[in-house]
Write a protein that holds these residues in place. Structure first.
Motif: not given
Lengths: 169, 232
Positions: A102, A123, B222
């Motif tokens: 991230t 990304k 994540h």
């Protein structure tokens, strides 16, 4: 006890799974073969602006793929910093690309490790896929014509960086 | 470097700082193996259950090591489409993991699933889990793995590199299976576990569903950034 019939099934399964192992062949090609054109990409940089690989023609480009959660990535940061400063006057461009990460964590990692070279986040994972990255860290050396000269999987050393960059200057 | 050294390299990495990277898959494999164990408890005698777990561990190791080594051996022609389509393959892996998670959740509720709950099916599921885990995994490159990848990326030594990567992956798998089986042997017959077997099995299934959704949606980054980063 397992029934003999079940044992036969299991044996068949184990043997058939061995078919997943490919036949040995000398006809091999790396995913990004050396002296193959480096896949072009455009990426937003953390410090603003963007980086277009095709706009770097005439310069040597060193691309370092890293992740904030990668155990070994921090070990090579000091070396990359030293070399990036040493070669800055010689048309050598360094770029760090965070993958499987991230933006927040990648920035924290860079701050913690003292990484100052231009950096951005892949990304969508497209750059990683185009370059055939499986493990981290991985570093690519791209010559002045935009072709991949060499790639190294694992932590880079100062000697390796100097050797590969000097070949391209 | 020989196959034995590569197995040891993979095995020892599991019990070192490199485990942080292996956390991408290790909790999910434990959830899988505990889930299928608890789905079998009460139906079979203990010694038989252990045999039921041993063969899935072997097929997991084969599935994981074959695909892990193919992804490492970038010099092989067969590896190229795998590596360049790994984003898509991770989504497909997520879908497969989704079905495995649902199976663990539903095996005791749908009689048809109970009937097909055999060592053959569990071994097949384990093989698939091994393949999918190799695809969703992003290894941190240890010094030994760096050497192996260097060999495996060269045209003339790719097969040798693939061979060593296979044994390295098998070493990681052996360590993971040993840990999981030890956990089951240690905790599997505890009163509190048996009393809550169905609940724990369902949690294991849900953990696999979470992994599946993370891979299908791209949220796995994540998990890696925050969970692995937190441990590190």
């Amino acid at each position: 006890m397992l029934k003999p019939k079940s044992n036969n099934y299991l044996l068949a399964l184990l043997l058939s799974s061995l078919l997943l192992i490919p036949g040995c062949s000398d006809n091999t090609t790396p995913p990004i073969a050396t002296m193959e054109a480096a896949p072009d990409f455009n990426m937003a940089l953390f410090d603003g602006g963007d980086f277009q690989l095709s706009a770097q023609k005439g310069k040597v480009v060193v691309i370092n793929f890293f992740a904030s959660w990668c155990v070994s990535c921090g070990k090579e940061t000091p070396v990359i910093e030293i070399i990036s400063h040493a070669y800055a006057p010689q048309k050598v461009v360094f770029l760090a690309i965070a993958v499987d990460d991230t933006e927040k964590k990648a920035k924290e990692f860079m701050k913690k490790m003292g990484m100052t070279i231009p950096a951005g986040l892949d990304k969508t994972g497209k750059i990683k896929d185009d370059y055939g990255i499986y493990g981290m860290p991985t570093t690519f050396f791209i010559d002045k014509n935009g072709k991949v000269s060499y790639s190294h999987s694992g932590v880079v050393t100062e000697e390796l960086l100097r050797h590969e960059i000097d070949k391209l200057l | 470097m020989g196959g034995g050294a590569a197995v040891w390299g993979g095995f020892s990495s599991f019990f070192s700082i490199w485990q942080v990277c292996i956390l991408q898959i290790s909790p999910f494999f434990i959830a899988f193996i505990v889930g299928i164990y608890l789905a079998t408890v009460g139906k079979k005698a203990d010694p038989e259950i252990r045999r039921w777990l041993l063969i899935p561990c072997i097929t997991y190791g084969i599935g994981f090591s074959v695909f892990y080594s193919l992804l490492i051996a970038s010099g092989l022609n067969i590896s190229r489409p795998l590596i360049h389509n790994i984003g898509l393959l991770r989504v497909v892996s997520g879908i497969i993991i989704l079905f495995v998670g649902l199976y663990i959740l539903l095996v005791n509720r749908i009689s048809f699933l109970g009937k097909i709950h055999t060592p053959l099916l569990l071994s097949t599921l384990s093989l698939l889990i091994g393949v999918t885990f190799a695809l969703v995994y992003s290894p941190c490159i240890t010094p030994m793995l760096s050497d192996i990848m260097g060999i495996a990326s060269q045209r003339n030594t790719a097969v040798e590199g693939w061979y060593m990567a296979f044994w390295y992956g098998l070493g990681v798998s052996i360590a993971l299976c040993m840990t999981s089986v030890a956990l089951i042997l240690f905790a599997g017959r505890q009163e509190i576990v048996l009393r809550n077997a169905n609940l724990i099995k369902n949690i294991c299934g849900i953990i696999l569903l979470i992994l599946a959704v993370m891979n299908i949606t791209g949220l796995m980054r994540h998990y890696k950034a925050f969970v692995l980063g937190f441990v590190l």
